[in-house]
Design an enzyme around this catalytic site. Sequence first.
Site, short mmCIF file in Angstrom:
data_model
loop_
_atom_site.label_atom_id
_atom_site.label_comp_id
_atom_site.label_asym_id
_atom_site.label_seq_id
_atom_site.Cartn_x
_atom_site.Cartn_y
_atom_site.Cartn_z
N ASP A 65 1.07 -1.08 -0.12
CA ASP A 65 0.10 -0.15 -0.26
C ASP A 65 1.09 1.56 0.02
O ASP A 65 1.93 1.28 0.36
CB ASP A 65 -0.51 0.81 1.45
CG ASP A 65 -1.78 0.63 0.96
OD1 ASP A 65 -3.28 0.22 0.92
OD2 ASP A 65 -2.25 2.35 0.76
N ASP A 97 3.76 1.39 -4.66
CA ASP A 97 2.35 2.57 -5.29
C ASP A 97 2.55 1.32 -6.05
O ASP A 97 3.61 0.81 -7.31
CB ASP A 97 3.51 3.72 -5.91
CG ASP A 97 2.43 4.58 -5.73
OD1 ASP A 97 1.22 4.46 -6.92
OD2 ASP A 97 2.45 5.56 -6.07
N VAL A 98 1.02 1.29 -6.71
CA VAL A 98 0.94 0.25 -7.96
C VAL A 98 0.79 1.01 -9.58
O VAL A 98 0.36 0.37 -10.07
CB VAL A 98 -0.16 -0.47 -7.49
CG1 VAL A 98 0.04 -1.25 -7.10
CG2 VAL A 98 -1.63 0.61 -7.34
N ASN A 126 -5.91 -5.55 -5.35
CA ASN A 126 -7.30 -5.27 -4.87
C ASN A 126 -6.67 -3.08 -5.18
O ASN A 126 -7.80 -2.86 -5.11
CB ASN A 126 -7.40 -5.25 -3.90
CG ASN A 126 -8.01 -4.18 -2.74
OD1 ASN A 126 -9.51 -4.47 -2.66
ND2 ASN A 126 -7.41 -3.38 -1.76
N TYR A 142 -12.96 5.50 -13.75
CA TYR A 142 -12.63 4.49 -13.79
C TYR A 142 -13.48 3.35 -13.99
O TYR A 142 -12.53 2.31 -13.77
CB TYR A 142 -13.47 5.01 -12.42
CG TYR A 142 -13.61 4.26 -10.85
CD1 TYR A 142 -12.21 3.98 -10.27
CD2 TYR A 142 -14.54 3.30 -11.47
CE1 TYR A 142 -12.69 2.72 -8.94
CE2 TYR A 142 -15.06 2.39 -9.63
CZ TYR A 142 -13.65 2.52 -9.07
OH TYR A 142 -14.28 0.80 -7.83
N LYS A 155 -12.37 -0.92 -15.04
CA LYS A 155 -12.47 -1.70 -13.99
C LYS A 155 -14.00 -2.51 -15.18
O LYS A 155 -13.72 -3.45 -14.89
CB LYS A 155 -13.76 -0.83 -13.09
CG LYS A 155 -13.10 -0.19 -12.13
CD LYS A 155 -12.07 -1.61 -10.70
CE LYS A 155 -11.52 -1.16 -9.74
NZ LYS A 155 -11.33 -1.72 -8.82
N THR A 186 -16.77 1.70 2.71
CA THR A 186 -15.05 1.91 3.42
C THR A 186 -14.40 2.87 2.58
O THR A 186 -15.69 4.67 2.16
CB THR A 186 -14.55 1.03 1.97
OG1 THR A 186 -14.70 1.85 0.84
CG2 THR A 186 -14.68 0.05 1.68
P1 NAI Z 1 -10.21 2.12 0.41
O1 NAI Z 1 -10.78 3.19 0.13
O2 NAI Z 1 -10.92 1.57 1.68
O3 NAI Z 1 -9.11 0.57 0.26
C1 NAI Z 1 -8.42 1.22 -0.78
C2 NAI Z 1 -6.59 1.27 -0.73
O4 NAI Z 1 -5.59 0.93 -2.08
C3 NAI Z 1 -5.99 1.66 1.03
O5 NAI Z 1 -5.66 2.08 1.29
C4 NAI Z 1 -4.86 3.12 -0.52
O6 NAI Z 1 -3.78 3.64 -0.16
C5 NAI Z 1 -4.98 2.12 -1.36
N1 NAI Z 1 -4.10 2.94 -2.46
C6 NAI Z 1 -4.76 3.60 -3.34
N2 NAI Z 1 -4.12 3.89 -3.99
C7 NAI Z 1 -2.99 3.38 -4.32
C8 NAI Z 1 -1.54 2.88 -4.81
N3 NAI Z 1 -1.59 3.82 -5.72
N4 NAI Z 1 -0.71 2.25 -4.47
C9 NAI Z 1 -1.66 1.29 -3.42
N5 NAI Z 1 -2.12 1.66 -2.81
C10 NAI Z 1 -3.12 2.63 -2.99
O7 NAI Z 1 -11.14 1.75 -1.00
P2 NAI Z 1 -12.11 0.32 -0.88
O8 NAI Z 1 -13.31 0.19 -0.69
O9 NAI Z 1 -11.55 -0.85 0.03
O10 NAI Z 1 -11.01 -0.90 -1.93
C11 NAI Z 1 -10.85 -1.56 -2.73
C12 NAI Z 1 -11.08 -2.32 -4.13
O11 NAI Z 1 -12.46 -2.11 -4.17
C13 NAI Z 1 -10.61 -1.01 -5.45
O12 NAI Z 1 -10.23 -1.06 -6.11
C14 NAI Z 1 -12.01 0.05 -5.49
O13 NAI Z 1 -11.62 -0.04 -6.81
C15 NAI Z 1 -12.85 -1.38 -5.93
N6 NAI Z 1 -14.27 -1.44 -5.20
C16 NAI Z 1 -14.63 -0.84 -4.11
C17 NAI Z 1 -16.49 -0.47 -4.30
C18 NAI Z 1 -16.71 0.49 -2.94
O14 NAI Z 1 -17.79 0.59 -2.95
N7 NAI Z 1 -15.58 0.05 -1.40
C19 NAI Z 1 -17.43 -0.88 -5.16
C20 NAI Z 1 -16.08 -1.55 -6.34
C21 NAI Z 1 -15.83 -1.59 -6.14
#
Ligand code: NAI
Length: 294
Positions: free
Chosen positions: A36, A59-60, A86, A157, A161, A192
Amino acid sequence: MRFSDKIAVVTGAASGIGAETARLFAREGAIVFAGDIDEAGGAKLAAEAEGDIRFVPCDVTDPAAIEALMNAAAGVDGGIDILMNNAAAGGARANIDEIEPADWDMTMNLVLRSVALGIRYAVPHMKGRASTKNGGANIVNVSSVAAVGPGYAPTAYSVAKAGVLHLTKCAAADLAQFGIRVNAVQPGFINTNIFTASLDVPGEMKKLANAAIAQISSNAQPVRRGGQSADIAEAVAYLAGAGAGFVTGTSLIVDGGITLGPRHSWDPEEPGLFSALEKMEEDMKAKAGEAAPD
Ligand code: NAI
């Protein structure tokens, strides 16, 4: 202990869905490498883990950082068994008629290229780990209901996706020869930090906004409660585990039914075409009755 002796990599593991899945994998026996950009969050996750979670700053959007994460994970036991791609964020918010090229590229790199490169740099360490026991070597990519159509998330986005879904199928075909399964999960509206992460306001205000969003999410889909990270973690555990040993190239929608159809199809309180027609019919009959001579 569904994941005993497995080496798992989870990107974006410091928060939300990634954190919950990393905790689940570790609780069930895996050694989890958590990548992360949030170093404080990642360190906290590792320190509080019930099981073995090792945080690696990553950083991805940076190919070298992804490669370093995979190399670190493979260093423990000579390979990687499970990869969960993720990490993401909402990306550029502009509509297609106003988006800047650099913002488009930033979103594609963060949401789509990151998944492609995660696979690219993990697979050399996954070949040879493909025993059919206990789920074998496999990859789970996090897509979204935004891949289904517009209206769930910003345009760039959503397009990225949708790309993750197609990438999942192409990678499943490419990697079948190595016995590596590749699947995706499509979360719906999950509580989240993702919705407020990019807001330019103080942390306390983000908490208030998260609470308001949680309230909206509790009534946003046929299953009348907010989606939780654990709902997605369980789906990922299924896809990554032994029970899904015959499953590859597919995607599991976990959305409380939000993509089933328009609100009136599942909410009796919501007027739709058919309830409007019934009402029209009643009104017309009433009028006809009034007009009829005694
Ligand atoms: P979140 O914001 O709670 O977690 C995302 C994590 O990714 C954070 O810890 C952040 O620091 C990290 N991150 C962001 N940019 C980064 C980078 N460049 N390199 C490494 N890490 C990075 O969000 P959530 O909801 O847990 O998201 C997880 C996945 O689920 C994502 O792919 C999101 O698109 C997907 N998603 C989430 C939905 C929702 O309603 N929460 C719905 C559909 C998909």
